[in-house]
Design an enzyme around this catalytic site. Sequence first.
Site, PDB file in Angstrom:
ATOM      1  N   ARG A   1     -11.080   0.365  14.604  1.00  0.00           N
ATOM      2  CA  ARG A   1     -10.821   1.120  13.389  1.00  0.00           C
ATOM      3  C   ARG A   1     -11.731   0.508  12.334  1.00  0.00           C
ATOM      4  O   ARG A   1     -12.935   0.618  12.414  1.00  0.00           O
ATOM      5  CB  ARG A   1      -9.319   1.025  13.045  1.00  0.00           C
ATOM      6  CG  ARG A   1      -8.831   2.136  12.148  1.00  0.00           C
ATOM      7  CD  ARG A   1      -7.320   2.095  11.937  1.00  0.00           C
ATOM      8  NE  ARG A   1      -6.878   0.956  11.135  1.00  0.00           N
ATOM      9  CZ  ARG A   1      -5.622   0.748  10.745  1.00  0.00           C
ATOM     10  NH1 ARG A   1      -4.679   1.612  11.100  1.00  0.00           N
ATOM     11  NH2 ARG A   1      -5.290  -0.293  10.022  1.00  0.00           N
TER      12      ARG A   1
ATOM     13  N   CYS B   1      15.515  24.476   3.495  1.00  0.00           N
ATOM     14  CA  CYS B   1      14.708  25.241   2.541  1.00  0.00           C
ATOM     15  C   CYS B   1      13.872  24.288   1.692  1.00  0.00           C
ATOM     16  O   CYS B   1      13.974  23.073   1.819  1.00  0.00           O
ATOM     17  CB  CYS B   1      15.619  26.072   1.637  1.00  0.00           C
ATOM     18  SG  CYS B   1      16.730  27.156   2.552  1.00  0.00           S
ATOM     19  N   MET B   2      13.062  24.828   0.832  1.00  0.00           N
ATOM     20  CA  MET B   2      12.201  23.986   0.007  1.00  0.00           C
ATOM     21  C   MET B   2      13.013  23.065  -0.903  1.00  0.00           C
ATOM     22  O   MET B   2      12.671  21.892  -1.079  1.00  0.00           O
ATOM     23  CB  MET B   2      11.269  24.856  -0.846  1.00  0.00           C
ATOM     24  CG  MET B   2      10.249  24.054  -1.632  1.00  0.00           C
ATOM     25  SD  MET B   2       9.215  25.047  -2.709  1.00  0.00           S
ATOM     26  CE  MET B   2       8.311  26.034  -1.534  1.00  0.00           C
ATOM     27  N   ASP B   3      14.105  23.604  -1.451  1.00  0.00           N
ATOM     28  CA  ASP B   3      14.829  22.869  -2.481  1.00  0.00           C
ATOM     29  C   ASP B   3      16.248  22.498  -2.097  1.00  0.00           C
ATOM     30  O   ASP B   3      16.931  21.826  -2.866  1.00  0.00           O
ATOM     31  CB  ASP B   3      14.929  23.737  -3.749  1.00  0.00           C
ATOM     32  CG  ASP B   3      13.602  24.331  -4.119  1.00  0.00           C
ATOM     33  OD1 ASP B   3      12.629  23.556  -4.197  1.00  0.00           O
ATOM     34  OD2 ASP B   3      13.523  25.558  -4.312  1.00  0.00           O
TER      35      ASP B   3
ATOM     36  N   TYR C   1      17.680  31.089   5.399  1.00  0.00           N
ATOM     37  CA  TYR C   1      16.574  31.963   5.824  1.00  0.00           C
ATOM     38  C   TYR C   1      16.592  32.216   7.320  1.00  0.00           C
ATOM     39  O   TYR C   1      16.778  31.284   8.108  1.00  0.00           O
ATOM     40  CB  TYR C   1      15.232  31.330   5.477  1.00  0.00           C
ATOM     41  CG  TYR C   1      14.910  31.304   4.003  1.00  0.00           C
ATOM     42  CD1 TYR C   1      14.981  32.467   3.230  1.00  0.00           C
ATOM     43  CD2 TYR C   1      14.501  30.126   3.397  1.00  0.00           C
ATOM     44  CE1 TYR C   1      14.662  32.435   1.879  1.00  0.00           C
ATOM     45  CE2 TYR C   1      14.172  30.085   2.049  1.00  0.00           C
ATOM     46  CZ  TYR C   1      14.255  31.242   1.292  1.00  0.00           C
ATOM     47  OH  TYR C   1      13.942  31.208  -0.027  1.00  0.00           O
TER      48      TYR C   1
ATOM     49  N   ARG D   1       0.455 -10.704   7.080  1.00  0.00           N
ATOM     50  CA  ARG D   1       0.501  -9.497   6.242  1.00  0.00           C
ATOM     51  C   ARG D   1       1.687  -8.662   6.694  1.00  0.00           C
ATOM     52  O   ARG D   1       1.636  -8.019   7.744  1.00  0.00           O
ATOM     53  CB  ARG D   1      -0.789  -8.673   6.403  1.00  0.00           C
ATOM     54  CG  ARG D   1      -2.072  -9.461   6.180  1.00  0.00           C
ATOM     55  CD  ARG D   1      -3.301  -8.544   6.291  1.00  0.00           C
ATOM     56  NE  ARG D   1      -3.376  -7.832   7.551  1.00  0.00           N
ATOM     57  CZ  ARG D   1      -3.970  -8.283   8.653  1.00  0.00           C
ATOM     58  NH1 ARG D   1      -4.546  -9.467   8.659  1.00  0.00           N
ATOM     59  NH2 ARG D   1      -3.983  -7.543   9.749  1.00  0.00           N
TER      60      ARG D   1
ATOM     61  N   LYS E   1       0.839  -1.204   0.000  1.00  0.00           N
ATOM     62  CA  LYS E   1       0.000   0.000   0.000  1.00  0.00           C
ATOM     63  C   LYS E   1       0.873   1.254   0.000  1.00  0.00           C
ATOM     64  O   LYS E   1       2.068   1.183   0.308  1.00  0.00           O
ATOM     65  CB  LYS E   1      -0.926  -0.026   1.215  1.00  0.00           C
ATOM     66  CG  LYS E   1      -0.191   0.034   2.552  1.00  0.00           C
ATOM     67  CD  LYS E   1      -1.112  -0.206   3.734  1.00  0.00           C
ATOM     68  CE  LYS E   1      -0.324  -0.171   5.040  1.00  0.00           C
ATOM     69  NZ  LYS E   1      -1.144  -0.592   6.197  1.00  0.00           N
TER      70      LYS E   1
ATOM     71  N   HIS F   1      -6.989  -6.937  12.653  1.00  0.00           N
ATOM     72  CA  HIS F   1      -5.710  -6.205  12.729  1.00  0.00           C
ATOM     73  C   HIS F   1      -5.435  -5.871  14.193  1.00  0.00           C
ATOM     74  O   HIS F   1      -6.350  -5.528  14.935  1.00  0.00           O
ATOM     75  CB  HIS F   1      -5.819  -4.931  11.878  1.00  0.00           C
ATOM     76  CG  HIS F   1      -4.507  -4.255  11.583  1.00  0.00           C
ATOM     77  ND1 HIS F   1      -3.350  -4.935  11.260  1.00  0.00           N
ATOM     78  CD2 HIS F   1      -4.182  -2.940  11.534  1.00  0.00           C
ATOM     79  CE1 HIS F   1      -2.378  -4.050  11.043  1.00  0.00           C
ATOM     80  NE2 HIS F   1      -2.849  -2.846  11.199  1.00  0.00           N
TER      81      HIS F   1
HETATM   82  C1  LIG Z   1      -0.449  -1.647   6.813  1.00  0.00           C
HETATM   83  C2  LIG Z   1      -1.131  -2.855   7.263  1.00  0.00           C
HETATM   84  C3  LIG Z   1      -0.408  -4.037   7.501  1.00  0.00           C
HETATM   85  C4  LIG Z   1       1.092  -4.103   7.484  1.00  0.00           C
HETATM   86  O1  LIG Z   1       1.570  -3.612   8.717  1.00  0.00           O
HETATM   87  P1  LIG Z   1       3.139  -3.564   9.025  1.00  0.00           P
HETATM   88  O2  LIG Z   1       3.193  -3.107  10.431  1.00  0.00           O
HETATM   89  O3  LIG Z   1       3.710  -2.573   8.077  1.00  0.00           O
HETATM   90  O4  LIG Z   1       3.657  -4.922   8.806  1.00  0.00           O
HETATM   91  C5  LIG Z   1      -1.125  -5.176   7.802  1.00  0.00           C
HETATM   92  N1  LIG Z   1      -2.463  -5.151   7.876  1.00  0.00           N
HETATM   93  C6  LIG Z   1      -3.187  -4.017   7.692  1.00  0.00           C
HETATM   94  C7  LIG Z   1      -4.659  -4.061   7.810  1.00  0.00           C
HETATM   95  C8  LIG Z   1      -2.546  -2.838   7.387  1.00  0.00           C
HETATM   96  O5  LIG Z   1      -3.266  -1.719   7.218  1.00  0.00           O
END
Ligand SMILES: *Cc1c(COP(=O)(O)O)cnc(C)c1O
Length: 378
Positions: A138, A310-312, A263, A222, A40, A167
């Site tokens: 969540r 700075c920005m750049d 700056y 995951r 992601k 999660h």
């Molecule tokens: C981002 C995410 C992960 C991965 O988490 P990490 O801590 O980067 O391994 C797994 N499951 C869900 C739902 C996430 O949003």
Amino acid sequence: MAASTPRAELVIDLAAFRRNVAVLAGLADRTGAATMAVVKADGYGHGAVDMARAALTAGATWLGACSLAEALVLREAGITARVLSWLDLPGEDFAAGVAADVDISVASPRMLRTVAEAARAVGGRARIHLKIDTGLSRNGCQPADWPALVAEAADTPDVQVVAIWSHLACADEIGHPSISLQAERFDLAYRQALAAGLRPLRHLANSAALITRPDLHFDLVRTGIATYGLNPVHVPLDLKPVMTFRAGVALTKRLPAGESVSYGLTWTTPRDTTIALVTAGYADGVPRSLSGRMEVLVAGRLLPVVGRVCMDQIMVDCGDLDVREGAEVVLFGPGDRGEPTARDWADKTGTIDYEIVTGMHRPRLRRTYVGVPELVET
Ligand SMILES: *Cc1c(COP(=O)(O)O)cnc(C)c1O
């Protein structure tokens, strides 16, 4: 670097990434779990398609995307592996997702019906993962509403329930009591799914739980952050940060003592010194809050950035070192040459390394992939 010195560049070490994925998939494999590489947010800023391809060569068999749009980018690149999309608005084009063979997370009856309708529209069957909220509060279905959701899913011929999932809130705090509590709630949700007649896979673990809780691997883990070489827990593991941020010296100048720099003129030369002008600024991901609080690696030496970011551009105090225009400057990297790491930046700016690397997805930054077995287009 000479003539090819990029203004500001991310160097993505695909060899390190593949090694990290192999280490993590190896851990998952010990418990018989498959590995989902989470790509992601443009692969946490590393480039989703390149990381996805590399992960699949290194032992991952699933890919994780936040949204259908992200999942479809992978499909458009020709990636056919299983992809899960987990956070979509009701108005998304789920028909396109079903048609592209993307697994879709469902957390409510409303979402279930929307996805089922999309499946009917394309004459297919949607593969869904039912998400239970086990305590993160969540995304996910509340436990009270879960029996009705699994029952309705079991009765909906247009969907195939591939998995149930959840999660963790505190996986990176080893031994935190919420982990076991969430695991218990997950187990109850699983038994309720079985009672509804479903035979789903289960997945719960992120990187931290993959590393520390083999009992919670279930069928699939995951893993995101750890694949990019950033270890979320204090457990030694052979992971190497994948991203290096570098730029170049555009100009050097000798300043007498008593001249002020950048700056606001917040920093004044304490002595005659050489200042190097480096071509990366906050538009390229250098936090302005690190003004006067960061160092960079120039010609093998850690040198302080002076004055405001700075920005750049930023200015580096090189003292009497002979720094040449065009020289490479490493802002952060794996740390093996003495350069700061993304974790160092996170610690100094009060955030986590996730935010540092993910925040490096910027149009002006070139991304160069190294450690490529055969050349990958960028
Ligand atoms: C981002 C995410 C992960 C991965 O988490 P990490 O801590 O980067 O391994 C797994 N499951 C869900 C739902 C996430 O949003």
